[in-house]
Scaffold this motif. Structure first.
Motif, PDB file in Angstrom:
ATOM      1  N   PRO A   1      -6.557  -4.055  -5.957  1.00  0.00           N
ATOM      2  CA  PRO A   1      -6.388  -5.413  -5.422  1.00  0.00           C
ATOM      3  C   PRO A   1      -5.031  -5.997  -5.834  1.00  0.00           C
ATOM      4  O   PRO A   1      -4.599  -5.842  -6.981  1.00  0.00           O
ATOM      5  CB  PRO A   1      -7.547  -6.197  -6.064  1.00  0.00           C
ATOM      6  N   GLY A   2      -4.382  -6.647  -4.895  1.00  0.00           N
ATOM      7  CA  GLY A   2      -3.110  -7.280  -5.200  1.00  0.00           C
ATOM      8  C   GLY A   2      -1.906  -6.364  -5.168  1.00  0.00           C
ATOM      9  O   GLY A   2      -0.790  -6.784  -5.513  1.00  0.00           O
ATOM     10  N   ILE A   3      -2.091  -5.125  -4.730  1.00  0.00           N
ATOM     11  CA  ILE A   3      -0.994  -4.138  -4.713  1.00  0.00           C
ATOM     12  C   ILE A   3      -0.216  -4.265  -3.399  1.00  0.00           C
ATOM     13  O   ILE A   3      -0.756  -4.636  -2.357  1.00  0.00           O
ATOM     14  CB  ILE A   3      -1.568  -2.719  -4.880  1.00  0.00           C
ATOM     15  N   PHE A   4       1.065  -3.894  -3.469  1.00  0.00           N
ATOM     16  CA  PHE A   4       1.936  -3.976  -2.303  1.00  0.00           C
ATOM     17  C   PHE A   4       2.468  -2.596  -1.926  1.00  0.00           C
ATOM     18  O   PHE A   4       2.799  -1.790  -2.804  1.00  0.00           O
ATOM     19  CB  PHE A   4       3.116  -4.917  -2.587  1.00  0.00           C
ATOM     20  N   HIS A   5       2.549  -2.362  -0.625  1.00  0.00           N
ATOM     21  CA  HIS A   5       3.122  -1.121  -0.122  1.00  0.00           C
ATOM     22  C   HIS A   5       4.646  -1.228  -0.117  1.00  0.00           C
ATOM     23  O   HIS A   5       5.209  -2.256   0.258  1.00  0.00           O
ATOM     24  CB  HIS A   5       2.610  -0.823   1.290  1.00  0.00           C
ATOM     25  N   GLY A   6       5.284  -0.145  -0.509  1.00  0.00           N
ATOM     26  CA  GLY A   6       6.738  -0.133  -0.564  1.00  0.00           C
ATOM     27  C   GLY A   6       7.380  -0.471   0.770  1.00  0.00           C
ATOM     28  O   GLY A   6       8.396  -1.175   0.820  1.00  0.00           O
ATOM     29  N   ALA A   7       6.799   0.008   1.864  1.00  0.00           N
ATOM     30  CA  ALA A   7       7.374  -0.270   3.186  1.00  0.00           C
ATOM     31  C   ALA A   7       7.399  -1.765   3.474  1.00  0.00           C
ATOM     32  O   ALA A   7       8.364  -2.288   4.052  1.00  0.00           O
ATOM     33  CB  ALA A   7       6.580   0.465   4.259  1.00  0.00           C
ATOM     34  N   ASP A   8       6.345  -2.487   3.062  1.00  0.00           N
ATOM     35  CA  ASP A   8       6.308  -3.937   3.263  1.00  0.00           C
ATOM     36  C   ASP A   8       7.366  -4.628   2.407  1.00  0.00           C
ATOM     37  O   ASP A   8       8.024  -5.574   2.855  1.00  0.00           O
ATOM     38  CB  ASP A   8       4.925  -4.487   2.926  1.00  0.00           C
TER      39      ASP A   8
END
Length: 234
Positions: free
Chosen positions: A177-184
């Motif tokens: 939860p709360g993690i972000f994808h590098g592409a974003d």
């Protein structure tokens, strides 16, 4: 900081009644956020002491609480309505809550001044809000890199990252939860809002980044937006 009684650009962030006929007004100026007493607030000056109107103001006094010497409209009012109005109130509340008093931020003032006509013109709200939040964080010294992690490695498009508000982006191995994808994150760094998921991720990221600096108190403007009445349908 003392203010000589010379005209300077300003915007009203918030105003409330003060004593019998005065108002206590929070202003944004290139010299920073300041609070001042506006005497005779029911007269001509009070009519223009409203949010989103470009103003020319004179402030007097050496204490933290100033007195408005003169206040006049200095441009076309930015007429915000519906969601654009809530968005403008949100920006004002962020500035009141986070910007230290009498701390000059002329570039932030110009960014705010440029954002209001875009809100009034009906431009997409989310990119405008994210850009302002990012500028505010950066001006206050809370900014972080979106294309480099905390150990100096370039953000990988297929990587996963979490935000450490006081440090930056930390790579993680698993989706949580709360993690972000590098592409974003890379799309955000280029303000490429056409990338699927970038705007939603940016909203989550800014909420995480701003939260430690808001002291745990909810934003009134955000609650008003969430509780706004839906239009009546015939």
């Amino acid at each position: 900081m003392s203010f000589a009684p010379v005209p300077r650009p300003a915007f009203v962030l918030h105003s409330r009644p003060y004593k019998e006929t005065s108002a206590l007004v929070d202003f944004l100026t290139p010299e920073g956020r300041l609070r001042a007493v506006l005497r005779g607030a029911r007269g001509k000056a009070g009519a223009v002491a409203r949010p989103f109107i470009p103003l020319e103001a004179e402030f007097r006094g050496r204490s933290e609480l100033k007195t408005v010497g003169r206040l006049e409209a200095a441009g076309i009012p930015n007429l915000l309505a519906a969601d654009a109005l809530f968005s403008g109130l949100y920006l004002n509340e962020l500035l009141i809550r986070l910007l230290p008093a009498e701390d000059p931020h002329p570039e932030l003032f110009e960014h705010y001044r440029a954002t209001l006509p875009l809100l009034a013109a009906g431009r997409p709200l989310e990119p405008l809000l994210r850009a302002f939040e990012w500028r505010l964080l950066d001006e206050l010294g809370y900014g972080f890199s979106l294309d480099t992690d905390i150990v100096g490695q370039s953000v990988a498009p297929d990587g996963l990252y979490r935000l450490l508000p006081d440090a930056g982006l930390e790579p993680v191995a698993d989706l949580q939860p709360g993690i972000f994808h590098g592409a974003d994150l890379l799309a955000m760094s280029q303000a490429d809002w056409s990338a699927p998921g970038a705007l939603a991720a940016a909203k989550r990221l800014m909420r995480q980044a701003l939260a430690p600096h808001l002291g745990g108190r909810p934003l009134v403007s955000r609650e008003l937006f969430m509780n706004r009445k839906e239009p009546t349908r015939d």
